[in-house]
Enzyme design. Structure first.
Site, PDB file in Angstrom:
ATOM      1  N   GLU A   1      46.904 121.511  13.891  1.00  0.00           N
ATOM      2  CA  GLU A   1      48.086 120.996  12.978  1.00  0.00           C
ATOM      3  C   GLU A   1      48.562 122.106  11.886  1.00  0.00           C
ATOM      4  O   GLU A   1      49.644 122.541  11.777  1.00  0.00           O
ATOM      5  CB  GLU A   1      48.263 119.814  12.446  1.00  0.00           C
ATOM      6  CG  GLU A   1      47.975 118.766  13.438  1.00  0.00           C
ATOM      7  CD  GLU A   1      49.227 118.600  14.436  1.00  0.00           C
ATOM      8  OE1 GLU A   1      50.301 118.995  13.901  1.00  0.00           O
ATOM      9  OE2 GLU A   1      49.176 118.235  15.678  1.00  0.00           O
TER      10      GLU A   1
ATOM     11  N   SER B   1      36.362  51.786   7.191  1.00  0.00           N
ATOM     12  CA  SER B   1      35.332  51.699   6.612  1.00  0.00           C
ATOM     13  C   SER B   1      34.796  52.729   5.898  1.00  0.00           C
ATOM     14  O   SER B   1      33.943  52.802   5.033  1.00  0.00           O
ATOM     15  CB  SER B   1      34.105  50.774   7.418  1.00  0.00           C
ATOM     16  OG  SER B   1      34.608  49.529   8.046  1.00  0.00           O
TER      17      SER B   1
END
Length: 818
Positions: A86, A467
Site C-alpha cells: 500500500e 410453600s
C-alpha cells in the site's frame, strides 16, 4: 544566461500559479474539510463483548466486527505486507507521496484512465474516516489536505495503528484483528505468512478479492502482495516460493463464543443500552465481565434442560413432528431427499432432527440432518409411552412399532453417550444461583431455549410461590415469640368465610395430619394447616409487613390467610434474594450480574460495588458498603436450621419415630451443610425448590408459561425400573432434581460451609412430643436452639409426656388447636 533567466522566470510563474492554485483549492474545499482533531481520541466502532467472570466470551453486540490491536502487537511480516503493498515510503513522506502522484499522473495521461490513486496510508486513513471511495478529483484534493493535517497531529506509528484497525476487510470485518478471526479463527500472532499476505491484499477490493467468495482471485492478489514483499526484501526467495504454493484455507468464522449463555448476555445488553445508549453500547468496544463463572453457568444450563426433558419423558411421547411418507402405502424418500427436507427443520439446543428409516422389534435406524445414520436402541426408546394428557399416559410400549414407524420425522438427543428419542419440552423453567454474602449472581437461566423465547423467567415471570413462602411466615412467628419447639396442632381446618359464604378448608399435601407438632417439624414437612394457624396467630398484616422486609413488593403480597400457603407471586430472582437472608445471617443483599466493564484494551471503566454482609468492624468502618440487617442473626439461623431438617429429617428410625422433610432427596448430595424448601401451588401449576449453604443459594422454578395449566402427574413406567419420579408433580419432584444436579457441580470442589449458630442462642434438650425441657438422653428428646429468654422453663414429667405446650411461647387458642 538569457535562456536560463527565462526558464527561471517560467519556473517561478509556474510555482506561483501552483501555490495560488493550491491556496485557491484549499479555500474552495475548506468548508467541506472535517476537523481531524477527533483522531487524537478516536473511538473505533468496535462491538461490545460480554464475558464470564473467568474470561470466556459469551456474546458480542454491534454491527461491525473489530478487534483493536496495538501496533507493537502486530507481527512484523503483517506490517511489512501492508507497507510493501500500500505505501512502502510511508515512513519517509509527509502524508502525500510526490513520486506516487507523478506515477499516477503519467498513467492517467498515457491511458486516460484513473487506474492508480496514488493514495498513501495517511490518505487512505483520511478517506476511511472522513470521505468516500468515489473516484473524483475534488475528493482527492480533500484527501490530500486532510492527510497533511493528520500528519501534523499524529506520529507515523499512531497513523499506521489507526489504519490497521480502521481498514475494511470484508465480511463485516474492520481492522486486521477482526479479519484474522473472521477468515482464520485465530489471533494475528497465530497467522502464517501467506495468511497475513492474504489479509494485506484485501483493502484494494474487500468484496471482489474475498478468499471465501473468490478464492482464485484472492490467491492471485495474495501472490502479488508476496511479490511486493520479495521486491522490497522483506522476505527471502525461499519464503516467497513456499508462501505462493500454500493453499487457500480461509473460511468464515463467527465470533469465538466460548460459552453460549443468551439469557445473561441479554440482561447485559439491555443494561448497557439503558446506561450508555445504543450507539456507545454497541460501538465503543466495551468489554463487560459478568458475575457468572463459566463452569457453574454451564452446569446450570445443563441441569435445567435435562430436568425439563426428564419431566417431559415422564408424561409420554406426543408423536412425530411430521410424517415424510406413509410406510404402508408410499415409497420411502432417498437419503438425499430426506436430508434436503431436514435442512429446513430448526434444531433447538441439543435436539437433532431425524427421520426413521427402519425399525426392528426394539430398535430403530434413523437419518440425521447431517446425513449421519444412527441406531436408537431400546434404552433410548422404552420411555416413550403415549402421552394422553398431563395426568395420563398409556401403558408402556413393548416394541418399537408401538412408538415409531418408517417415515416419521422426530427429534433425538444424546444423553450419557446414548442416543435417545426425544421431543421439545413444553414446560418451562428458571434457575437463579446467588452468593448470599454479596448478591453475586453465580448462574442464571431464564428458560429452555432463548431461540424459542427471549422471555427471561428468572427475572420477569412472577409466579405463585407455594410453600416457598413458609420460611418467611415462620420467621415472622419467631419475631412474635414462637420458637422451633412451640407446639401447633396439625389438624384439618374448616373455616367459614362470611364474605363469600363458603367454608375454607386448607389441606396438607399429602393429606397426612400428625396432631400436635413442633414448629421445626411443621416447617420441614411443609404442613399447610400449621402455616395457616401461624399466620392467624401472628396476624395477617403483621406477617405481610414482615415479608416486605425481604425486598418483596406490597402489590405481590396477598393480605389474606392464603398468603400462608404461597398465594404471593414472585420472580425466581426475588425469591432467591429474599431466601438469601436466612443463609447470610439476616441481611438483605442486592443481586448483581456485572463484575466490571473495561474498554477494548482492558482499561477498567467501572466495577461492581455490592452490598456485603459485614462484621462489626466493617460496619463501623464502611457502613455504606454493608447490606442492611432486616431480621436478627438468631432469627435467620433458626429458620435455616429448620430448613436443614427439611432435607435431613429427624426422629429415630430405629425406634420408629423417624421422619423425613419434603426436601429429603437433597441427601443424595451427601453434604450436611445444606438446607432447603420445596414449594408447590394448587393443582401443581407452579413448583419450586430453594436450597443453600452459607456460600451458595439456588432457586429453581418449573411450570408452564400458561399459568392456568397444571404440571399434572405421572404413572409408574414398568420399562424404567427403580428410581423413577412418579405421582403428582410437586416441588420435590419437578424442581428439586434440577437443583440437585446443579448443586452437585457448583459445590463439587467446595468445602463444607454450614451456617453456624450465632451468639445470643442457647441449645437445650427438649422433649420431642411436648417441646418442654427434658432430662432424658434418648430417642424421645433432642437438643433445640432458642433465642435467649425464649426457651421453655418447665420440664416434661417422666410419667406424662402429653402436655403439648410450654409456658414461654404464645398459647394457641382452642380454635387454633382443635
Amino acid at each position: 544566461m538569457k535562456l536560463l533567466k527565462r526558464f527561471l522566470q517560467f519556473a517561478f510563474v509556474c510555482t506561483l500559479l501552483g501555490v495560488l492554485t493550491l491556496i485557491s483549492l484549499y479555500y474552495y474545499v475548506k468548508s467541506d474539510i472535517p476537523s481531524v482533531e477527533v483522531l487524537k481520541d478516536v473511538q473505533l466502532q468496535t462491538p461490545m463483548q460480554v464475558f464470564t467472570r473467568d474470561g470466556k466470551l459469551i456474546n458480542q453486540f454491534g454491527e461491525k466486527r473489530r478487534i483493536p490491536v496495538r501496533l507493537q502487537d502486530v507481527p512484523e511480516p503483517m506490517r511489512n505486507a501492508f507497507l510493501a503493498t500500500e505505501d512502502n515510503r510511508f515512513y519517509d513522506h509527509f502524508g502525500i507521496d510526490p513520486i506516487g502522484i507523478v506515477r499516477s499522473a503519467l498513467v492517467l495521461i498515457t491511458t486516460g484512465q484513473k487506474k492508480q490513486g496514488a493514495s498513501t496510508l495517511t490518505m487512505q486513513l483520511a478517506r476511511n474516516f472522513f470521505l468516500t471511495r468515489e473516484k473524483a478529483y475534488i475528493r482527492k484534493v480533500k484527501e490530500i489536505f486532510i492527510a497533511l493535517h493528520i500528519e501534523q497531529l499524529l506520529t507515523k506509528d499512531e497513523i499506521f495503528e489507526l489504519y490497521l484497525n480502521k481498514i475494511e476487510l470484508g465480511n463485516r470485518a474492520f481492522g486486521i484483528g477482526a479479519a484474522a478471526q473472521v477468515y482464520y479463527g485465530r489471533t494475528l500472532s497465530e497467522l502464517t505468512l501467506p495468511e497475513m499476505a492474504m489479509i494485506a491484499g484485501l483493502p484494494k477490493a474487500p468484496s471482489a478479492l474475498n478468499p471465501i467468495r473468490n478464492p482464485e482471485r484472492a490467491k492471485s492478489r495474495r501472490n502479488v502482495v508476496l511479490g511486493r514483499m520479495l521486491a522490497e526484501k522483506y522476505i527471502t526467495q525461499a519464503e516467497y516460493n513456499a508462501a505462493t504454493q500454500a493453499p487457500i484455507t480461509a473460511k468464515f468464522h463467527g465470533a469465538e463464543i466460548e460459552l453460549y449463555a443468551p439469557y445473561i448476555s441479554e440482561m447485559v445488553r439491555a443494561y448497557m443500552v439503558e446506561r450508555y445508549g445504543t450507539d456507545k453500547a454497541y460501538n465503543s468496544g466495551m468489554r463487560v465481565y459478568t458475575s457468572v463463572e463459566s463452569e457453574v453457568q454451564l452446569a446450570a444450563q445443563h441441569a435445567l434442560v435435562d430436568n425439563l426433558h426428564a419431566y417431559d419423558m415422564r408424561h409420554g411421547f406426543r408423536g412425530p413432528e411430521a410424517i415424510y411418507w406413509n410406510a404402508q402405502s408410499e415409497s420411502p424418500l432417498s437419503h438425499g431427499g430426506i436430508v434436503s427436507r431436514l435442512r429446513k427443520v430448526n434444531e433447538i439446543g441439543s435436539l437433532k432432527a431425524a427421520v426413521v428409516l427402519s425399525i426392528t422389534e426394539q430398535s430403530a435406524e434413523v437419518l440425521l440432518k447431517s446425513g449421519e445414520q444412527i441406531t436408537l436402541t431400546w434404552p433410548g426408546l422404552s420411555w416413550a409411552r403415549q402421552y394422553i394428557s398431563e395426568t395420563r399416559q398409556s401403558l408402556p410400549p413393548k416394541t418399537t412399532a408401538d412408538i415409531l414407524a418408517p417415515g416419521m420425522q422426530v427429534f433425538v438427543r444424546k444423553q450419557d453417550n446414548l442416543w435417545m428419542l426425544s421431543q421439545l419440552p413444553q414446560a418451562s423453567s428458571a434457575l437463579v444461583s446467588l452468593d448470599p454474602n454479596d448478591g453475586r449472581v453465580k448462574a442464571i437461566v431464564g428458560g429452555y431455549s432463548f431461540e424459542l423465547s427471549q422471555y427471561n423467567r428468572a427475572t420477569q415471570a412472577k409466579r405463585q410461590v407455594g410453600s416457598n413462602i413458609k420460611p418467611f411466615i415462620y420467621s415472622s412467628a419467631l419475631e412474635q415469640g414462637y420458637t422451633l419447639a412451640t407446639i401447633i396442632n396439625d389438624a384439618p381446618i374448616n373455616h367459614w368465610d362470611k364474605s363469600v359464604g363458603v367454608a375454607w378448608r386448607p389441606k396438607n399435601s399429602p393429606e397426612v395430619y400428625n396432631g400436635p407438632i413442633r414448629i421445626r417439624r411443621a416447617l420441614a414437612q411443609s404442613k399447610n394447616v400449621v402455616s395457616v394457624r401461624l399466620i392467624k396467630g401472628v396476624g395477617i398484616n403483621t406477617a405481610a409487613d414482615h415479608l416486605l422486609k425481604f425486598g418483596f413488593q406490597d402489590a405481590d403480597i396477598n393480605r389474606s390467610e392464603s398468603l400462608a400457603l404461597g398465594s404471593a407471586a414472585l420472580t425466581p430472582i426475588e425469591m432467591a434474594r429474599g431466601m438469601a437472608t436466612f443463609a447470610n445471617g439476616g441481611h438483605l443483599i442486592e443481586p448483581y450480574f456485572i463484575d466490571k466493564i473495561t474498554d477494548s484494551f482492558g482499561t477498567e471503566l467501572g466495577s461492581a460495588v455490592p452490598l456485603i454482609v459485614c462484621d462489626e468492624q466493617q460496619l463501623e468502618e464502611q457502613p455504606e458498603r454493608c447490606a442492611p440487617q432486616i431480621i436478627s442473626e438468631q432469627n435467620a439461623f433458626l429458620i435455616a436450621d429448620a430448613l436443614h431438617s427439611a432435607i435431613w429429617g429427624g426422629g429415630s428410625w430405629k425406634h420408629k419415630t423417624g421422619w423425613s422433610g419434603t426436601g429429603w432427596r437433597g441427601q443424595w448430595l451427601k453434604r450436611r451443610d445444606l438446607a432447603g424448601k420445596t414449594g408447590t401451588t394448587n393443582d401443581s401449576v407452579d413448583t419450586w425448590f430453594t436450597g443453600f449453604n452459607r456460600n451458595v443459594l439456588t432457586t429453581v422454578w418449573v411450570g408452564f408459561d400458561d399459568a392456568s395449566k397444571s404440571l399434572g402427574r405421572a404413572a409408574y413406567n414398568a420399562n424404567l425400573g427403580k428410581n423413577q419420579l412418579v405421582g403428582a408433580e410437586a416441588g420435590a419432584i419437578s424442581a428439586q432434581p434440577a437443583w440437585i444436579n446443579f448443586m452437585r457441580e457448583a459445590l463439587k470442589d467446595e468445602p463444607l460451609a454450614p451456617i453456624e449458630p450465632p451468639p445470643g442462642l442457647i441449645s437445650t434438650r427438649i422433649d420431642l412430643k411436648t417441646g418442654l425441657l427434658s432430662r432424658k438422653n434418648d430417642h424421645t428428646s433432642r437438643f433445640e436452639y432458642f433465642e435467649q429468654g425464649t426457651a421453655p422453663t418447665k420440664y416434661v414429667l417422666d410419667t406424662d409426656s402429653s402436655t403439648p405446650f410450654d409456658n414461654s411461647a404464645p398459647l394457641p387458642t382452642h380454635e387454633e388447636l382443635f
